[in-house]
Design a protein around this motif. Structure first.
Motif, PDB file in Angstrom:
ATOM      1  N   UNK A 146       0.801  -1.229   0.000  1.00 54.98           N
ATOM      2  CA  UNK A 146       0.000   0.000   0.000  1.00 54.98           C
ATOM      3  C   UNK A 146       0.837   1.285   0.000  1.00 54.98           C
ATOM      4  N   UNK A 147       2.005   1.260   0.647  1.00 59.29           N
ATOM      5  CA  UNK A 147       2.772   2.485   0.878  1.00 59.29           C
ATOM      6  C   UNK A 147       3.167   3.244  -0.369  1.00 59.29           C
ATOM      7  N   UNK A 148       3.712   2.596  -1.400  1.00 59.07           N
ATOM      8  CA  UNK A 148       4.081   3.364  -2.597  1.00 59.07           C
ATOM      9  C   UNK A 148       2.890   4.099  -3.218  1.00 59.07           C
ATOM     10  N   UNK A 149       1.737   3.455  -3.256  1.00 57.30           N
ATOM     11  CA  UNK A 149       0.547   4.112  -3.791  1.00 57.30           C
ATOM     12  C   UNK A 149       0.089   5.264  -2.924  1.00 57.30           C
ATOM     13  N   UNK A 150       0.216   5.109  -1.602  1.00 52.54           N
ATOM     14  CA  UNK A 150      -0.134   6.205  -0.701  1.00 52.54           C
ATOM     15  C   UNK A 150       0.790   7.398  -0.922  1.00 52.54           C
ATOM     16  N   UNK A 151       2.080   7.112  -1.063  1.00 54.57           N
ATOM     17  CA  UNK A 151       3.036   8.199  -1.288  1.00 54.57           C
ATOM     18  C   UNK A 151       2.737   8.921  -2.612  1.00 54.57           C
ATOM     19  N   UNK A 152       2.395   8.141  -3.644  1.00 54.14           N
ATOM     20  CA  UNK A 152       2.056   8.760  -4.937  1.00 54.14           C
ATOM     21  C   UNK A 152       0.794   9.600  -4.816  1.00 54.14           C
ATOM     22  N   UNK A 153      -0.186   9.128  -4.039  1.00 51.39           N
ATOM     23  CA  UNK A 153      -1.426   9.880  -3.852  1.00 51.39           C
ATOM     24  C   UNK A 153      -1.144  11.214  -3.158  1.00 51.39           C
ATOM     25  N   UNK A 154      -0.265  11.195  -2.167  1.00 55.80           N
ATOM     26  CA  UNK A 154       0.111  12.440  -1.485  1.00 55.80           C
ATOM     27  C   UNK A 154       0.801  13.388  -2.466  1.00 55.80           C
ATOM     28  N   UNK A 155       1.664  12.833  -3.309  1.00 57.31           N
ATOM     29  CA  UNK A 155       2.368  13.672  -4.288  1.00 57.31           C
ATOM     30  C   UNK A 155       1.370  14.276  -5.288  1.00 57.31           C
ATOM     31  N   UNK A 156       0.413  13.482  -5.740  1.00 57.34           N
ATOM     32  CA  UNK A 156      -0.604  13.991  -6.672  1.00 57.34           C
ATOM     33  C   UNK A 156      -1.376  15.156  -6.055  1.00 57.34           C
ATOM     34  N   UNK A 157      -1.735  15.024  -4.787  1.00 56.66           N
ATOM     35  CA  UNK A 157      -2.493  16.089  -4.118  1.00 56.66           C
ATOM     36  C   UNK A 157      -1.640  17.341  -3.934  1.00 56.66           C
ATOM     37  N   UNK A 158      -0.376  17.152  -3.564  1.00 59.82           N
ATOM     38  CA  UNK A 158       0.523  18.304  -3.422  1.00 59.82           C
ATOM     39  C   UNK A 158       0.644  19.037  -4.761  1.00 59.82           C
ATOM     40  N   UNK A 159       0.832  18.289  -5.838  1.00 64.29           N
ATOM     41  CA  UNK A 159       0.937  18.911  -7.166  1.00 64.29           C
ATOM     42  C   UNK A 159      -0.365  19.631  -7.535  1.00 64.29           C
ATOM     43  N   UNK A 160      -1.501  19.032  -7.182  1.00 62.42           N
ATOM     44  CA  UNK A 160      -2.796  19.657  -7.486  1.00 62.42           C
ATOM     45  C   UNK A 160      -2.938  20.987  -6.746  1.00 62.42           C
ATOM     46  N   UNK A 161      -2.554  21.000  -5.497  1.00 66.68           N
ATOM     47  CA  UNK A 161      -2.651  22.236  -4.698  1.00 66.68           C
ATOM     48  C   UNK A 161      -1.720  23.310  -5.259  1.00 66.68           C
ATOM     49  N   UNK A 162      -0.496  22.930  -5.546  1.00 68.15           N
ATOM     50  CA  UNK A 162       0.451  23.919  -6.069  1.00 68.15           C
ATOM     51  C   UNK A 162       0.029  24.432  -7.446  1.00 68.15           C
ATOM     52  N   UNK A 163      -0.555  23.555  -8.271  1.00 65.98           N
ATOM     53  CA  UNK A 163      -1.025  23.975  -9.595  1.00 65.98           C
ATOM     54  C   UNK A 163      -2.181  24.956  -9.494  1.00 65.98           C
ATOM     55  N   UNK A 164      -2.910  24.897  -8.375  1.00 66.59           N
ATOM     56  CA  UNK A 164      -4.037  25.817  -8.170  1.00 66.59           C
ATOM     57  C   UNK A 164      -3.580  27.113  -7.497  1.00 66.59           C
ATOM     58  N   UNK A 165      -2.294  27.345  -7.448  1.00 68.44           N
ATOM     59  CA  UNK A 165      -1.776  28.589  -6.884  1.00 68.44           C
ATOM     60  C   UNK A 165      -1.288  28.472  -5.457  1.00 68.44           C
ATOM     61  N   UNK A 166      -1.291  27.247  -4.918  1.00 66.78           N
ATOM     62  CA  UNK A 166      -0.799  27.053  -3.563  1.00 66.78           C
ATOM     63  C   UNK A 166      -1.818  27.418  -2.501  1.00 66.78           C
ATOM     64  N   UNK A 167      -1.345  27.450  -1.255  1.00 64.32           N
ATOM     65  CA  UNK A 167      -2.235  27.698  -0.121  1.00 64.32           C
ATOM     66  C   UNK A 167      -1.820  28.956   0.621  1.00 64.32           C
ATOM     67  N   UNK A 168      -2.748  29.838   0.818  1.00 63.73           N
ATOM     68  CA  UNK A 168      -2.514  31.043   1.612  1.00 63.73           C
ATOM     69  C   UNK A 168      -1.201  31.733   1.202  1.00 63.73           C
ATOM     70  N   UNK A 169      -0.938  31.765  -0.100  1.00 63.47           N
ATOM     71  CA  UNK A 169       0.259  32.418  -0.610  1.00 63.47           C
ATOM     72  C   UNK A 169       1.521  31.582  -0.532  1.00 63.47           C
ATOM     73  N   UNK A 170       1.393  30.316  -0.175  1.00 62.23           N
ATOM     74  CA  UNK A 170       2.566  29.440  -0.050  1.00 62.23           C
ATOM     75  C   UNK A 170       2.449  28.243  -0.994  1.00 62.23           C
ATOM     76  N   UNK A 171       3.597  27.618  -1.273  1.00 63.92           N
ATOM     77  CA  UNK A 171       3.619  26.341  -1.962  1.00 63.92           C
ATOM     78  C   UNK A 171       3.761  25.230  -0.929  1.00 63.92           C
ATOM     79  N   UNK A 172       3.215  24.074  -1.242  1.00 65.58           N
ATOM     80  CA  UNK A 172       3.458  22.895  -0.416  1.00 65.58           C
ATOM     81  C   UNK A 172       4.783  22.261  -0.836  1.00 65.58           C
ATOM     82  N   UNK A 173       5.567  21.850   0.147  1.00 67.39           N
ATOM     83  CA  UNK A 173       6.827  21.145  -0.117  1.00 67.39           C
ATOM     84  C   UNK A 173       6.723  19.756   0.508  1.00 67.39           C
ATOM     85  N   UNK A 174       7.069  18.733  -0.255  1.00 65.45           N
ATOM     86  CA  UNK A 174       6.918  17.350   0.203  1.00 65.45           C
ATOM     87  C   UNK A 174       8.272  16.695   0.441  1.00 65.45           C
ATOM     88  N   UNK A 175       8.408  16.093   1.619  1.00 63.43           N
ATOM     89  CA  UNK A 175       9.596  15.279   1.948  1.00 63.43           C
ATOM     90  C   UNK A 175       9.102  13.889   2.298  1.00 63.43           C
TER      91      UNK A 175
END
Length: 408
Positions: free
Chosen positions: A46-75
């Motif tokens: 399950x873990x690799x798919x979960x990590x990819x899902x988190x990455x997809x959501x981070x990319x979606x948020x950043x593509x929409x202009x980020x949050x409260x004037x910030x970008x999400x950074x994923x580690x």
């Protein structure tokens, strides 16, 4: 967990708790998220798919202009599905990477080990674990659970027993928080309907045989045995049950009764076993969009990994909370907004972009997630629906979907 691992785990946790509470001002125009998923170990399917899902959501948020004037950074880090390894990885994410939230812990042992660190640091923790104790040990309300608790699985088992007309259920449980949570939740919900459990057995793990425990249950002549179990012990128990020639039915959690069980035992032994697993919010626009993105990225549908949609929702709900809290908000303020953007009342939204637009228009929003309606209770827990799968000729066939009340 062996003694050496426990000592290492305790020392690492103590080291973090000796630190002063860390301050996470949102500096440098980024909000840092740590993904701590099981890339290796028992959770690796399950873990690799979960990590990819988190990455997809981070990319979606950043593509929409980020949050409260910030970008999400994923580690990202690998929990290895081991509490001691997860503690060391979480310590690195908190102290070195200075993340403001840790997302994606899988297995109750891992989440329970990581929670003291995230609480001490004053950051958000989001998980897909089932142990009921997670709810009560979260004294700071910083922990958010996207999977059903084990006792809610048990309540779903009781609903299934009622719908299928079983009268004499017995229980067998692996002696840990997950196994006991399943059967205790079942017993509570079953007896609340005026029924009785005819036999109850709790067994210790890592045994070569469970024949004596099984016989104790069979002596009560149950028409169904409800389990709180894992794949290795379920495999042994079902093999010995088949050899005994008994004819009762079985209700098992999905992580114990899946394709690997059929592969290990064959079609004849597994025929008719009822496997119960949560199902995603399949009719929602959020799930349809996520499923399309996940299928494109992973080459298989989101339905192949029930935890992927939950991991995706972690980012979207967190991002909407950050947006609602505003650019200067601290972690406590953001944390306080998670229920506000996910629970009714409010305009239903199905993506970060639509939620962000509604917030900009000063509207109250209710994010309807890909994994569930995503309504958090007072413990920060959600209650997805449950799929009822029956093993027929070696295949898991979904025959029903049941819903239970949030409070059990």
């Amino acid at each position: 967990m062996d003694r050496r691992s426990f000592v290492k785990l305790s020392a690492a946790a103590a080291a973090v708790q000796l630190l002063p509470s860390l301050s996470f001002a949102q500096e440098g125009g980024t909000f840092r998220i740590g993904a701590l998923t099981p890339i290796t170990g028992a959770g690796s399917p399950y873990g690799p798919g979960m990590q990819q899902a988190i990455r997809l959501a981070v990319d979606e948020v950043n593509a929409a202009g980020g949050v409260a004037g910030m970008k999400l950074e994923l580690i990202t880090e690998d929990s290895q599905t081991k509490p001691d390894a997860a503690v060391l990885a979480a310590k690195k994410l908190i102290e070195v990477n200075k993340v403001q939230a840790i997302l994606g812990t899988w297995s109750s042992g891992v989440t329970l080990a990581v929670m003291p660190l995230t609480d001490a640091a004053g950051i958000i923790e989001m998980n897909v674990s089932g142990a009921p104790a997670i709810s009560t040990l979260d004294t700071k309300d910083l922990v958010w659970r996207f999977q059903a608790t084990n006792d809610r699985f048990g309540a779903a088992f009781a609903e299934i027993c009622t719908k299928r007309g079983f009268k004499r259920p017995a229980t067998m449980a692996f002696n840990n928080a997950s196994g006991l949570g399943n059967v205790n939740g079942f017993k509570k919900a079953w007896e609340a309907r005026g029924n009785k459990v005819v036999a109850e057995v709790v067994y210790e793990p890592n045994r070569p045989s469970y024949r004596s425990e099984l016989q104790k249950v069979l002596d009560a002549k149950p028409d169904v045995i409800v389990t709180g179990s894992y794949l290795p012990d379920s495999t042994i128990i079902l093999r010995e049950w088949f050899q005994a020639g008994a004819e009762n039915k079985w209700i098992m959690p999905g992580w114990a009764a899946g394709p690997d069980l059929v592969k290990a035992l064959g079609n004849e032994v597994c025929e008719g076993v009822i496997s119960v697993e949560t199902v995603s919010n399949e009719g929602s626009d959020a799930y349809k969009a996520f499923d399309a993105a996940y299928t494109k990225a992973m080459g298989r549908s989101a339905g192949s990994n029930i935890y992927a949609a939950m991991a995706y929702d972690m980012v979207i709900s967190l991002a909407l909370a950050i947006e609602a809290a505003g650019a200067k908000a601290d972690i406590a303020t953001i944390n306080g907004k998670i229920r506000e953007v996910s629970n009714p009342p409010g305009d239903a939204v199905y993506s970060f972009a639509s939620g962000k637009a509604a917030l900009a228009a000063k509207k109250k929003i209710n994010y309807e997630g890909a994994s569930s309606k995503l309504d958090f209770d007072k413990f920060g827990d959600t209650t997805p629906d449950f799929g009822v799968f029956v093993i027929e000729k070696g295949q898991l066939v979904r025959r029903d979907v049941v819903s239970i009340a949030a409070a059990v």
